[in-house]
Every structure is written in C-alpha cells, then in structure tokens.
Design a protein around this motif. Sequence first.
Motif, short mmCIF file in Angstrom:
data_model
loop_
_atom_site.label_atom_id
_atom_site.label_comp_id
_atom_site.label_asym_id
_atom_site.label_seq_id
_atom_site.Cartn_x
_atom_site.Cartn_y
_atom_site.Cartn_z
N ASP A 153 0.85 -1.19 0.00
CA ASP A 153 0.00 0.00 0.00
C ASP A 153 0.89 1.24 0.00
OD1 ASP A 153 0.94 0.40 2.59
OD2 ASP A 153 -0.83 -0.53 3.53
N PHE A 154 0.25 2.42 0.01
CA PHE A 154 1.04 3.65 -0.09
C PHE A 154 1.66 4.06 1.24
CE2 PHE A 154 -0.63 4.04 -4.29
CZ PHE A 154 0.34 4.77 -4.97
N ASN A 155 1.50 3.22 2.24
CA ASN A 155 2.25 3.37 3.49
C ASN A 155 3.49 2.49 3.47
OD1 ASN A 155 0.50 5.24 4.75
ND2 ASN A 155 -0.93 3.57 5.23
N ALA A 156 3.76 1.89 2.29
CA ALA A 156 4.91 1.02 2.06
C ALA A 156 4.79 -0.31 2.79
CB ALA A 156 6.21 1.73 2.45
N ARG A 157 3.59 -0.67 3.28
CA ARG A 157 3.41 -1.94 3.99
C ARG A 157 2.96 -3.01 3.01
NH1 ARG A 157 3.90 -3.46 8.82
NH2 ARG A 157 4.28 -1.32 9.49
N GLY A 158 3.48 -4.24 3.22
CA GLY A 158 3.21 -5.33 2.32
C GLY A 158 1.74 -5.75 2.29
N ARG A 163 4.94 -16.67 -4.50
CA ARG A 163 5.77 -17.76 -3.97
C ARG A 163 7.25 -17.49 -4.26
NH1 ARG A 163 4.44 -22.94 -2.76
NH2 ARG A 163 2.37 -22.60 -3.65
N SER A 164 7.59 -17.13 -5.51
CA SER A 164 8.99 -16.88 -5.85
C SER A 164 9.56 -15.72 -5.06
CB SER A 164 9.12 -16.60 -7.35
OG SER A 164 8.73 -17.72 -8.12
N GLY A 165 8.71 -14.70 -4.82
CA GLY A 165 9.17 -13.57 -4.04
C GLY A 165 9.49 -13.93 -2.61
N ARG A 166 8.69 -14.81 -2.02
CA ARG A 166 8.96 -15.24 -0.64
C ARG A 166 10.27 -16.02 -0.57
NH1 ARG A 166 4.25 -15.32 2.81
NH2 ARG A 166 2.49 -14.32 1.76
N GLU A 179 3.38 -7.63 7.87
CA GLU A 179 4.35 -7.24 8.90
C GLU A 179 5.62 -6.63 8.29
OE1 GLU A 179 5.23 -10.46 11.46
OE2 GLU A 179 3.13 -10.93 11.90
N LEU A 180 5.71 -6.69 6.97
CA LEU A 180 6.89 -6.15 6.29
C LEU A 180 6.57 -4.81 5.62
CD1 LEU A 180 8.27 -9.32 4.46
CD2 LEU A 180 9.12 -8.31 6.57
N THR A 181 7.61 -3.98 5.51
CA THR A 181 7.51 -2.76 4.71
C THR A 181 8.59 -2.81 3.62
OG1 THR A 181 9.09 -1.46 6.00
CG2 THR A 181 6.79 -1.48 6.76
N LEU A 182 8.51 -1.89 2.69
CA LEU A 182 9.53 -1.83 1.65
C LEU A 182 10.93 -1.64 2.23
CD1 LEU A 182 7.75 0.41 -1.02
CD2 LEU A 182 7.98 -2.08 -1.00
N PHE A 183 11.01 -0.95 3.37
CA PHE A 183 12.31 -0.67 3.98
C PHE A 183 12.92 -1.91 4.62
CE2 PHE A 183 9.79 3.27 4.14
CZ PHE A 183 10.55 4.03 3.26
N ASP A 184 12.09 -2.94 4.84
CA ASP A 184 12.61 -4.20 5.38
C ASP A 184 13.27 -5.04 4.29
OD1 ASP A 184 11.73 -3.72 8.01
OD2 ASP A 184 9.70 -4.36 7.46
N ILE A 185 12.77 -4.96 3.06
CA ILE A 185 13.26 -5.87 2.03
C ILE A 185 14.33 -5.24 1.13
CG2 ILE A 185 11.05 -7.09 2.03
CD1 ILE A 185 10.37 -5.73 -0.59
N PHE A 186 14.48 -3.90 1.18
CA PHE A 186 15.56 -3.26 0.41
C PHE A 186 16.71 -2.93 1.36
CE2 PHE A 186 12.03 -2.43 -2.48
CZ PHE A 186 12.62 -2.65 -3.72
N VAL A 187 17.95 -2.95 0.82
CA VAL A 187 19.13 -2.64 1.64
C VAL A 187 19.03 -1.20 2.13
CG1 VAL A 187 20.61 -4.31 0.48
CG2 VAL A 187 20.47 -1.99 -0.41
#
Length: 924
Positions: A153-158, A163-166, A179-187
């Motif tokens: 969503d536009f709050n950056a929350r997943g 399946r491949s992404g996980r 429970e994840l945001t974009l900031f969790d999955i990017f360096v």
Amino acid sequence: MSEIDFRAVFTAMPGHHCLLKPGPEGLEILACSDQLQVLNAFAGQNPVGKRLADFFDDADTVEDLQLGHAKPADTAFSHEQDLCLSSRETGRLLNAFSCIIPDATGEMQYILLRLVEHPETAPSQTAGLTVEQERMLLASVIDRTTDFVGIADFNARGVLINRSGRELLGIAQDFDVSELTLFDIFVSGEHDLIKNEAIPSLMCDGYYNRDMTFQHLGSGENVPIELFAFRIDAPVTGEPLYLATISRDRRERLKIDEAAQNDYRTRLFDAALSNLTNHVYVLNIDGTFRYINLALLKALGTTFDHAVGKTFRQLDYPATLANRLMRQVKQVIDTRKPLVDRTTFRTATSGTRLFEYTWVPVFAADGRVEAIAGSSYDITAQAQIEEQLEGATKASERANLAKSEFLANMSHEIRTPMTAILGFADILASHLSDPDDLSAVETIRRNGRHLLDIINDILDLSRIEAGRLTVRNEPVAIDALIDDVHKLMSVSASKKRLALNVKYPKLLPAIISTDEKRVRQILINLIGNAVKFTETGNVSLRVVLEQGEHPALIFEVSDTGIGLSPHFMNSVFEPFSQADTSHSRSYEGSGLGLPISQRLANLLGGVITGESRPGRGSTFRFRLPIERAAMADLKAPHRSRKTIKPAAEIAELRCRVLVVDDRHDIRFLAQHVLEEAGARVSTASDGLEALSVVQQASLERLDFDIIIMDMQMPIMDGYESVSRLRTLGYQKPILALTAAAMQSDKDRCIAAGCTDYLSKPVESQHLVAMVAFHTGAGPAPELLAHAPELEPSNKYVAAVTASAEAPEEKPRVLLVEDSADAREATAMLLRAAGFTVMEAENGLSAVKQAAAESPDVVLLDLGLPDIDGYEVAARLSSDDSPFKGRIIAMSGRIEDPEQSRHSGIDHHLLKPVSWHELRDLLTR
C-alpha cells in the motif's frame, strides 16, 4: 454558449457520459461523449434524440433510475449507487452513476449519466472465460512465475508477495507479509532512494524502473534485482490504491556478464600484450616461464609452446646472465618487493641490445608470492642519448667552471692595478690645491669606482648563475632598512636636484625574516636606475603591505625619467641588456643591475615586474613574500624625522663645539666640516678626556656651546660621559652620535641626558644644521640628501697625520704584494697614517720576514707568484711558526670562508681595499 458549441464540448468530454432530459415519453438522450462508443452500449447506433429505454431495459423513467421527483436539489449532486443497466442488443451490464442538474427553482432539469462496465458480468475477452475464471488463472500464473511479484500500500506496507518472491526474500509461504515494509526488504543504502525518488515517481508518473538490491531476510545476503514498479488505481474513482512490483533476480545474469567480461578482457589483454614491442612475461616461482608475449618470443627466436615451462638457461640465456636472473627471482620472492635492473642481451632479431627490466611480485589470495610479472624494454637508444647528455652536461659544467675561474682571475688582475691607481690618486689629491688638477684626479677616481662596480656586478651574476650565491634569513626591522636605503640614495638624487620620496602603509610588520643584505641590494639597484635615467621630476618608493593567505611586501619604485619602449621591456631582465638608443646610451652602466636584482628576488622567493612608457617614466615592483607569523606584530613605521629635500645653503656658525669620537677620521672630518661653517672646534678621543676638556674650558671661561658625543667609545663611553657632564652642571646641548638606528637606542641616549640624536653615517650639512638649530643660529634642521656623508674620504688620509692629535702606537705591518705599484701605493698610505711597514714581494720572502721581524699584522695578497696566499697563511699560523700576529688577506677573488678558516686567515678584504676598513682592522 450556443447549443452547437455545447454539444461539441460535451462530445469531446473524456469518460463515458450521456446527458438525459426527463420528458412525458421517458428519458430522452440529448448528447453523448465520443468515448461512450467504446462500451458498445448503443450497438453502433447514434443515440441522440432517442429514449434511453430504446437501448436499456428498465430505463423508461426517472424512477427506473431510482431518482425520485420528490427530492429537490439546490445544486447539482451525484447520486451513486449499485444500479445496473442491461443492454437490449448485447446483454452486457453497465454500472450507472447519475448527477442531477436542477433549474432555477431547484427542480430536476437534466440528468448527467456516467456509465462504466460492470466487472462481475462483463463478457470475457479470453476464449469465453468468465471473469472469475480469469482471476483464478491469473493468480495461478502470478504465484508460479519465477519473478518476484509484490504489492504494497502507499504506506509502504506489504499486501501480497508471490511464492517466488517469498523464496527470494527467505520468508515462509504462510508468513504474514503485512508485517513487512519496503524498507525491510531493500538494503539500507537505498531507503532514501525509495522515499525521495521511487514513491514520488509512482505517485506522479505511475511507474518506476531501475536496478536495486533486496536483502535476504534470513542470511542478510544482498540480492541484485531489476525492479519494475507501477501504480494500481481504483477502477471507478481512479484513486491510487497500491504499489505493485515485478522484479527479476540478476545474480545469474551478473555471473554470466562477468564471465563474458573476463573472457573479453583475457582476449583483449592477450591481443594487447602480444602486439606490444616491449617484452612482457610471467615467471613461476621456480623461474620457469608461465607466459611470454610475441615480442619476447621473436627476440628469443622460439615459439610459445616451446618456451612455456622453460627456465632462462633452457632458453639459451648466457650462463652468467641466467644465474644472475635466478638469484633475482629469489630476491623478489624473499623481499616481496619490485626489482628494476639493466642488462645487455643478444636478441635473434637485432643483435646485442641494452634492456631495462622490471619485476613485480604477484600475490595469491593467502598472501604468498605465486608468480613474478616482468617487462623489459630496449633502452639502447635512450642510453646513448643519456651518455651524450651526460657528456654535454660535464662539458657545460667545465665551461661554467672555466668561466667562473676566468672571471675570478680577471677580477684579481683588474683589482690589483686598481688598488695602485686609486691609492696613488688619493695620495696625489692630498698634495694638490689647483681646482683643475683636483678635478682631473677626481675623474680618475670616479671612473675607477665605476669600473669596480661593473666588476662586482659581473661577479655577482656569475655566482648566481653558478648557484654559489645563497641567502641568509635573519630578523630584519624593515622600516629601518627602508630608512637607511632612503638616506643612502638621497645623496645621488639630490646631486641631480631630484626629490626622493618614500610612502609607507599605515602598518608594517615590526620584524620580518629575510636576507637584509640582498633586499638592500635590490632596492638600491632599483632606485639607482630610477635616479640615473631621470633628469627632472622625482623618484618615489612606495611600500605596500599585501595581506591574506600569502602575505608579502611590495616595493614600488617609480620615476619620471626617459622610460623604456615595450620592445626593450621584454628583455630588460636579461644580462647586458640596455636600451640601444642615442639618448639612453649616454647613461653609463653594464646592464646587469636589473638581471641581478631579478635573480636575487627569485632567491628570496619573490619577483620583480615592470612597466614603462617612453618619455613618461618607469615603475618597477619588487614583491617580497613574508612569513604569516610576521603579520601578528604590525606597527606604524618609524620614519625619518624630516622629509629629505634638495640642497639648501649651509648655515654660518658662531659657536664653540667639542667633538668627542674615538676614531681620528671622524673627529678630523667633523672638525673640518664645522670649521668650514665658522665654528671653533675642539676634540676629545673618549668620554673621560671629554670630561677633562669641558672642565678645563669652564675654568678658562671658554665654555662649549654644544658637545657632539659618540656613544660607543673605549675607556669611557658616551652614556657615562653625558651622565657625568650633566651631574657636573653642564646644561647646554649635547648631540648623541651613534651607528645604532633603532628607536630604543635614541630613547637610551635621551635618557642618558642627550638633547638630540644623530645616526651614522651623518650627512655633513645635516650636522651643521643640527648645530645651528641647537645654538640658536638656524631653523629646525631638515635631512638634506645632497651633502656628503660624514665618513672618511681618501682625500683626507694624508692630512690625518698632520692633525694636532697625539700620536698613538700603531701596529707593525708586513705588506705582502707581488704588484710593485699596488705595494708602493698601499705602503705609502700606511706610512702616511703612522704605521710601520715592511714589504715582501712573494710568499717565501713573506714567511722568512714574518719569522725574523715578528710583525703585528701580515697584510697578505692571496694571488702570489710562487706560493698560493692560503699556503702562506697556513705556514704562518702553524704551531711551529714564530709569527703570532693577525693575518689580513687581500684579494680580487670572492672569499672562500672554509679555506680562510683552515688557513688561519683572520679577515678578508676585497680589492681595491677600502682605506677606512683596512685602517679600522689594523687598529682594532
């Protein structure tokens, strides 16, 4: 707006709209937007003027659209609800959204209808599948694709990750991605990029694409990806709902690219190395070749397959060279440092050549040396050029040495006869009274001094170019130096009736570190040139303090003289350059002043620049860098007490004067100058004698009207003598006379009881003016630049012994000089001054006479015909020599201080010797 204009605008409206008007026969279609045809709602017919019910079921009345008459409207309002209209022709369902447009009374006048396709019952575009079937099929494809598919969503929350992404992120299939945001999955290094670039681009443009990096949430490994993100909007309102991304793992692709790049580099380097003319090779640690380029293969006359794996000896290197190279292989491995060397080597193509080779150790991952990379190149031609250059350099050095020796010898040969010329001119002048005769003698002396100036300039230039002239930095009071130069050069300026002005800045460093002698020499050269080439007008010295990161003093010398042409200004700093015009050639000079000054300025870290206009004068600027520490202590410059002006008449004195100085010549000259002005003068040689003379004069009621007191004297100095005179009741003026020039020295003189202060060298007219002022015979004195300095002149040497002074015991002098004329002139001057003189014409006779006669001083010429003067001095100063006196050397050569020290020479005088300097040394 006319109806035609309205219909044209409405037809061009974006979206699927139609305008209805309620009537007795139902809802009439007044206008439709062109985009409504996309929905195929009217089966290709033109609906304008027809009823809505002709195309849709249950659309006859307002009530069918669930819009009742009972609901008035003050303004247009939207009536949105889940209302479906069924097409009579195609059977497709359309969602309808109504907007009531009231008249002036608030009653419904028109209805604006917006139609959109119903998502649940729209016919499928894919082989007759239902929408639900399409959704299931797409979900299956997304879940099984090998690419990362994710929605946030536009709050950056997943919201969703396939399946491949996980698997790519290292999270379980049943993990709640909310429970994840974009900031969790990017360096972390890309967080600012997401906030400041990616999300704004998606909001504005609707898409975003670039290479980025995921972080594996299990191992922490960085996963490079190619990201393509886009925005998902609400189907009805167009409101942005989600951010979706399809990303591809780039790791395998990067490996393939890297392998391809490495392969390309290998082929590229191999091609490059094979075509180099230098020899390039790699050695194993056992000294065998691992790689050899084509150039070395040709030089060895072999092939790659034959050479690889062979040692130097196996490739027919000479045994001595092969053994040496193997030792160097071990050296590089042991020291782990590069090696550079040269060797001759017989090649198969060019014969014996000289090569320079460089070996560099190649380290393995564990730090050990696993190979040696080598390169060799043919330096035969370079070595030949180096040999030629070395020969040329040595030849140039020999030529410079020969030039320096020649100049030194010429200096000596010229200075020695000049000693005789100037010495006999002095003696002759002391016996003449006819003005014409004296004028002729003065011409001889003036031209002799000019010749010496030229010799000195040539020697200075030679020493600078040979790199033998060095600078010695020491603390310098710059205002005192400028004041000294001003007084000195005012003499030359006043002789031509020129004003010499000095302009100071408000503040100057109290002390700078520089070579005072060289700065003085530069300023004298610049001002001397300005005076020489100026007939009318003035010469000025302006001092500017340049502050900032690199502080400096700027000395700007300007004149109103003949000026120089632009062509000549380009060569003015070249040796022996002088303007070649009939006007400028009337000025004597060697053309070395500016070149020497420029080179001296360079040695001091500075530079001289100039500008000039013919007939308008010249300006030269000397920039002298100073240390930044000097800027910490700035003060107002100490100026001369009075401005220097051209000549004025000497005052007439009617007073009694006592001159007290330990130097005979100063007493004699002061007495001569004051008596010429009308004063009656007595003298005393020290402070104690002055007390006695003053007391005796008081008893005889012949009190002195003024006393001129030297402050540095033996027996009793001037400070104590003045103090005692004041204690004894002497109240009349006492003028202090001293060589010291600092303000503190003047303060000390005044504190001791002096009335005023005179700094040596004293100008004779200024001396008379000071006496006249303090005895009431004249106005306050001004420093007059044209008058001669009160320093000894050869004109008075012969008269010294005729003065009424009591004779003093003089040292016995052995004069050693091979030139008969110079020896005779010097001996006559010494004897005239009361010295006992013995003569020797060569070194051997000097050694014998010194042993036999035991003189107090040996006055030794260094250029003797039989024994070098330094050798004579060494013999005289040896422990077994009976001579125990002083050795004063005379020479036309510049002193070698180290040689003088080793030879036992006490002092060194440059010919022609200054009589005053010689006499001071002899009587010291």
